[in-house]
Design an enzyme around this catalytic site. Structure first.
Site, PDB file in Angstrom:
ATOM      1  N   HIS A  87     -33.655   1.920 -19.606  1.00 14.66           N
ATOM      2  CA  HIS A  87     -34.211   3.300 -19.799  1.00 14.66           C
ATOM      3  C   HIS A  87     -33.334   4.231 -20.465  1.00 14.66           C
ATOM      4  O   HIS A  87     -32.243   4.489 -20.033  1.00 14.66           O
ATOM      5  CB  HIS A  87     -34.890   4.028 -18.594  1.00 14.66           C
ATOM      6  N   GLU A  90     -31.733   7.407 -19.204  1.00 14.77           N
ATOM      7  CA  GLU A  90     -30.606   7.445 -18.230  1.00 14.77           C
ATOM      8  C   GLU A  90     -29.292   6.987 -18.467  1.00 14.77           C
ATOM      9  O   GLU A  90     -28.792   5.793 -18.489  1.00 14.77           O
ATOM     10  CB  GLU A  90     -31.291   6.272 -17.178  1.00 14.77           C
ATOM     11  N   HIS A 229     -29.250   1.860 -13.118  1.00 16.02           N
ATOM     12  CA  HIS A 229     -30.262   3.107 -13.606  1.00 16.02           C
ATOM     13  C   HIS A 229     -29.733   4.190 -12.990  1.00 16.02           C
ATOM     14  O   HIS A 229     -28.869   4.299 -12.114  1.00 16.02           O
ATOM     15  CB  HIS A 229     -31.730   2.564 -12.961  1.00 16.02           C
ATOM     16  N   GLU A 296     -29.147   2.224  -8.374  1.00 14.11           N
ATOM     17  CA  GLU A 296     -29.402   3.432  -9.036  1.00 14.11           C
ATOM     18  C   GLU A 296     -27.940   4.417  -8.835  1.00 14.11           C
ATOM     19  O   GLU A 296     -27.927   4.555  -7.458  1.00 14.11           O
ATOM     20  CB  GLU A 296     -30.661   3.884  -8.233  1.00 14.11           C
TER      21      GLU A 296
HETATM   22 ZN   LIG Z   1     -34.380   3.320 -14.757  1.00 16.81          ZN
END
Ligand SMILES: [Zn+2]
Length: 334
Positions: A87, A90, A229, A296
């Site tokens: 992404h 990010e 992420h 994350e």
């Molecule tokens: Zn992500």
């Protein structure tokens, strides 16, 4: 004169808040990343090299960095893969990975523990899976979907690359709409509802970026992979994301890895769940048996506070060492 006095008072009142204003953190651009990788390779040619595994719609290279002793030779060593910026918005993921690369190279001759990892493993890093997304600050890539209205609503362009892998890709259900849409028009609705865009693409591996990762992974023999992420909080996810009905047959191993990471960085851990189809970690594990997890890094998609960024980086560097160590151990067991 009165005005000057007023100005002086104003300055005294206002200035301190400017002085204490925190420097916003600077995330590398694609170009800056390229320059950084060139510098690293020039300085540490024995242990670091990088090359392209594909090109994006925007003409940018998808780089993989290899860190290992005898870096130009393919040795029979444990292989680890770290990925960032599936992404593009990010940004902390790739910035963290660039910092990791630097810290490994610089400490090779200084710290025995780092030398051990580099001498006994082949560490692969793809800092920016989605460089077009990074440059455009978008979650998806930016390739046109050839749908009506995409020039009016740019949100209709692009695919969520972490919904484009071949893992439960056909398991899409209407009630999973918010986590995965099957048409780009779904993203337009999500956009107005203030949700992130989740279009999964026309078919699995329809995208240049996911194809590049697929070809790379299938040319290697990776033991552990971590996909970085941000946005979901400080949490570690393991497979499966696309189904709650089946558990990984190596569930204990996944929990053990997640627990160990958690004991280092203090993050929570959980099964990805929630019907998110087409994720890299599910495909890496289901298709190739790679122990693949998501980390994350934080709730904020791209934190601006330099102090906060530094803290997260420092907290998670030892996690990387643990992962490489664990891969060496796992390979030793075979
Ligand atoms: Zn992500």
């Amino acid at each position: 004169m009165k005005q000057v006095k007023l100005l002086a008072i104003f300055a005294i009142l206002i200035l301190p808040s400017y002085i204490s204003y925190k420097q916003p953190f600077h995330y590398y651009s694609y170009k800056e990343m390229e320059e950084f990788l060139n510098e690293m390779e020039e300085e540490y040619p024995e242990i670091m090299k990088f090359y392209s595994i594909g090109k994006t719609y925007g003409g940018r290279e998808i780089y993989v960095v290899k860190i290992s002793d005898n870096v130009s030779i393919d040795e029979n060593e444990a292989e680890v893969l770290f990925m960032g910026a599936h992404h593009g918005n990010e940004k902390l993921g790739y910035q963290f990975l660039l910092y990791f690369i630097k810290s490994m190279c610089e400490n090779y001759s200084k710290k025995e523990s780092v030398a051990y990892l580099i001498n006994n493993a082949e560490i692969f890093v793809v800092p920016m899976v989605n460089p077009d997304g990074v440059e455009n600050n978008t979650r998806k890539n930016v390739e046109p979907n050839n749908c009506i209205g995409e020039n009016i609503f740019p949100i209709l362009k692009g695919v969520n690359l972490n919904r484009n892998y071949d893992a439960g890709w056909n398991e899409w259900r209407p009630w999973y709409f918010l986590s995965t849409t099957s048409t780009p028009y779904g993203d337009l609705i999500l956009y107005f509802l203030d949700f992130p865009p989740e279009y999964r693409g026309e078919k699995p591996f329809s995208e240049r970026e996911t194809k590049a990762i697929k070809n790379f992974v299938e040319s290697r023999n990776i033991t552990i992979a971590i996909d970085f992420h941000t946005g979901a909080g400080k949490i570690i996810f393991y497979p499966f994301g696309y189904t709650d009905k089946k558990k990984p047959k190596d569930l204990e191993k996944f929990i053990s890895i997640a627990e160990n990471i958690s004991s280092i960085n203090g993050y929570d851990y959980a099964e990805a769940g929630e019907g998110v189809i087409g994720m890299a970690i599910d495909w890496l594990y289901e298709k190739h048996g790679i122990y693949a997890l998501i980390i994350e890094l934080t709730r904020n998609v791209a934190p601006r506070d330099a102090e906060e960024v530094r803290e997260i980086i420092q907290l998670n560097l030892p996690v990387m060492h643990y992962i490489v160590n664990r891969a060496i151990e796992e390979k030793g067991r075979i």
